[in-house]
Write an enzyme that holds these catalytic residues in place. Structure first.
Site, PDB file in Angstrom:
ATOM      1  CB  ALA A 183      -0.959  -0.138   1.011  1.00 28.14           C
ATOM      2  N   GLY A 217       0.824  -4.836   0.735  1.00 31.14           N
ATOM      3  CA  GLY A 217      -0.937  -4.932  -0.435  1.00 31.14           C
ATOM      4  C   GLY A 217      -0.378  -6.081  -2.080  1.00 31.14           C
ATOM      5  CD  GLU A 247      -2.316  -7.425   2.123  1.00 28.59           C
ATOM      6  OE1 GLU A 247      -2.447  -6.519   2.144  1.00 28.59           O
ATOM      7  OE2 GLU A 247      -3.260  -7.860   3.416  1.00 28.59           O
ATOM      8  CD  GLU A 298       1.258  -5.846   5.621  1.00 25.60           C
ATOM      9  OE1 GLU A 298       2.181  -6.764   5.940  1.00 25.60           O
ATOM     10  OE2 GLU A 298       0.185  -5.627   4.442  1.00 25.60           O
TER      11      GLU A 298
HETATM   12  N1  COA Z   1       3.625   3.601  -0.133  1.00 26.56           N
HETATM   13  C1  COA Z   1       5.141   4.061  -0.690  1.00 26.56           C
HETATM   14  N2  COA Z   1       5.914   4.325  -1.632  1.00 26.56           N
HETATM   15  C2  COA Z   1       6.431   3.350  -1.630  1.00 26.56           C
HETATM   16  C3  COA Z   1       6.335   2.549  -1.548  1.00 26.56           C
HETATM   17  C4  COA Z   1       5.809   2.276  -0.122  1.00 26.56           C
HETATM   18  N3  COA Z   1       4.481   0.561   0.232  1.00 26.56           N
HETATM   19  N4  COA Z   1       7.916   1.557  -1.591  1.00 26.56           N
HETATM   20  C5  COA Z   1       8.454   2.412  -1.782  1.00 26.56           C
HETATM   21  N5  COA Z   1       8.335   3.123  -2.046  1.00 26.56           N
HETATM   22  C6  COA Z   1       9.129   4.213  -2.764  1.00 26.56           C
HETATM   23  C7  COA Z   1       9.947   4.742  -2.280  1.00 26.56           C
HETATM   24  O1  COA Z   1       9.186   6.210  -1.133  1.00 26.56           O
HETATM   25  C8  COA Z   1      11.267   5.643  -2.888  1.00 26.56           C
HETATM   26  O2  COA Z   1      10.463   6.656  -3.487  1.00 26.56           O
HETATM   27  P1  COA Z   1      11.483   8.221  -3.195  1.00 26.56           P
HETATM   28  O3  COA Z   1      12.769   7.474  -4.159  1.00 26.56           O
HETATM   29  O4  COA Z   1      10.367   9.163  -3.709  1.00 26.56           O
HETATM   30  O5  COA Z   1      11.961   8.279  -1.406  1.00 26.56           O
HETATM   31  C9  COA Z   1      10.789   4.599  -4.368  1.00 26.56           C
HETATM   32  O6  COA Z   1       9.566   4.036  -3.795  1.00 26.56           O
HETATM   33  C10 COA Z   1      11.855   3.446  -4.417  1.00 26.56           C
HETATM   34  O7  COA Z   1      11.924   3.082  -3.072  1.00 26.56           O
HETATM   35  P2  COA Z   1      13.360   2.388  -1.934  1.00 26.56           P
HETATM   36  O8  COA Z   1      12.806   2.505  -1.090  1.00 26.56           O
HETATM   37  O9  COA Z   1      14.269   4.043  -2.397  1.00 26.56           O
HETATM   38  O10 COA Z   1      14.290   1.260  -2.642  1.00 26.56           O
HETATM   39  P3  COA Z   1      14.929   0.312  -2.700  1.00 26.56           P
HETATM   40  O11 COA Z   1      15.167  -1.078  -3.366  1.00 26.56           O
HETATM   41  O12 COA Z   1      16.137   1.035  -1.451  1.00 26.56           O
HETATM   42  O13 COA Z   1      13.928  -0.817  -1.240  1.00 26.56           O
HETATM   43  C11 COA Z   1      12.202  -2.002  -0.360  1.00 26.56           C
HETATM   44  C12 COA Z   1      13.218  -1.151  -1.990  1.00 26.56           C
HETATM   45  C13 COA Z   1      11.046  -2.470  -1.029  1.00 26.56           C
HETATM   46  C14 COA Z   1      13.028  -2.943   0.350  1.00 26.56           C
HETATM   47  C15 COA Z   1      11.331  -0.313   0.353  1.00 26.56           C
HETATM   48  O14 COA Z   1      11.128   0.823  -0.504  1.00 26.56           O
HETATM   49  C16 COA Z   1      10.490  -1.034   1.418  1.00 26.56           C
HETATM   50  O15 COA Z   1      10.727  -1.680   1.919  1.00 26.56           O
HETATM   51  N6  COA Z   1       9.120  -0.637   0.776  1.00 26.56           N
HETATM   52  C17 COA Z   1       8.325  -0.986   2.257  1.00 26.56           C
HETATM   53  C18 COA Z   1       7.219  -2.346   1.678  1.00 26.56           C
HETATM   54  C19 COA Z   1       5.912  -1.982   2.494  1.00 26.56           C
HETATM   55  O16 COA Z   1       6.674  -1.827   3.769  1.00 26.56           O
HETATM   56  N7  COA Z   1       4.947  -2.508   2.370  1.00 26.56           N
HETATM   57  C20 COA Z   1       3.691  -2.672   3.270  1.00 26.56           C
HETATM   58  C21 COA Z   1       3.214  -1.950   2.788  1.00 26.56           C
HETATM   59  S1  COA Z   1       1.426  -1.502   4.613  1.00 26.56           S
END
Ligand code: COA
Length: 260
Positions: free
Chosen positions: A67, A112, A115, A135
């Protein structure tokens, strides 16, 4: 219909739905849910001749990274609960879609995203796919069916571990646990999904729809799957397709199903 967050293409009756927010690793914001709802409730059901649908993510790094966390800060208990219920309902539209829906998981499938993949009927993982329900790291629980469907796919032991630790697993472990159907080299997820839809498209369309309903019935409270099965067996026996399928077998020819 044009969508702000989805790209839709049609390859010989196979619809490819690409979640198109690569700048946010295809995170599901409110608009993406609005678009998915419009697609699965209005657009796709009208396309009665399609073979099936493939869902994937834009770019080569992420299917859907969850999400959109940037929308979380404005939530309160009421709006969060409504958001979760709306997401669940939209994912039910996918799970109950009458044609096969396959997730082509081309990278992160977190929260999400995991999911969404689990709401699809089948999952093809690229070698770089990563699955998880992180989460708890944000101090919240899954909201779009993850706490329920993960158990259905991988059992309570591993589901509890993944949900409690918020950890990720790779494609091979997902295959071993039964979360995905196939692992393919990175970039070949959509091709594999198309190959499967090429096969299911040769089968009786009514039978395909009923199989989806029957498998779902197993997990729906208040539904007796065995009772549904003998009812649908009877209903299918009354279709022209069943007569054609049985006749084609006996006459040693390919069945020409009409969906009737
Ligand atoms: N919601 C909003 N933005 C997200 C996102 C999310 N779930 N996941 C990634 N992004 C955005 C980041 O904020 C970043 O944006 P920015 O460049 O404006 O800062 C961009 O996507 C790239 O993500 P980044 O974290 O820099 O890439 P990474 O390769 O270092 O890490 C992940 C990848 C997937 C491990 C990491 O982005 C992450 O942990 N995301 C959240 C996952 C999560 O908790 N999802 C469940 C939500 S309930």
């Amino acid at each position: 219909m044009a969508y702000e967050t989805l790209h839709i293409s049609d390859d010989n009756g196979i619809l490819l739905v690409t979640i198109n927010r690569p700048q946010a690793l295809n995170a599901l914001n409110a608009q993406t849910f609005t678009d998915l709802k419009a697609f699965f409730s209005e657009d796709a059901p009208k396309r009665s001749n399609i073979k099936g649908i493939i869902i994937t993510g834009a770019g080569d790094k992420s299917f859907v990274a969850g999400a959109d966390i940037k929308e979380f800060l404005a939530l309160n208990p009421e709006s969060a609960s409504a958001l979760s219920k709306r997401g669940q309902d939209i994912f039910f539209l996918i799970e109950r879609f009458p044609k096969p829906v396959i997730a082509a998981v081309n990278g992160f499938a977190l929260g999400g995203g995991c999911e969404l993949a689990m709401a699809c009927h089948l999952r093809i993982a690229g070698a770089n796919a990563r699955f998880g329900q992180p989460e708890v790291s944000l101090g919240i629980v899954p909201g779009y069916g993850g706490s329920q469907r993960l158990i259905q796919y991988i059992g309570k032991t591993k589901a509890m571990e993944l949900l409690l630790t918020g950890g990720m697993i790779g494609a091979d472990e997902a295959l071993q646990l039964g979360l995905v159907n196939y692992v393919v080299p990175q970039g070949e997820e959509v091709e594999k999904a198309k190959e499967i839809l090429g096969k299911t498209a040769t089968k009786g369309p009514i039978a395909i729809q009923k199989v989806i309903e029957l498998v779902n019935a197993h997990f729906q409270v208040g539904q007796d799957g065995f009772e549904r099965e003998y009812q649908e067996f009877g209903n299918c026996a009354g279709t022209a397709d069943f007569m054609e399928g049985a006749a084609a077998f006996i006459e040693k020819r390919k069945a020409e199903f009409k969906g009737k």
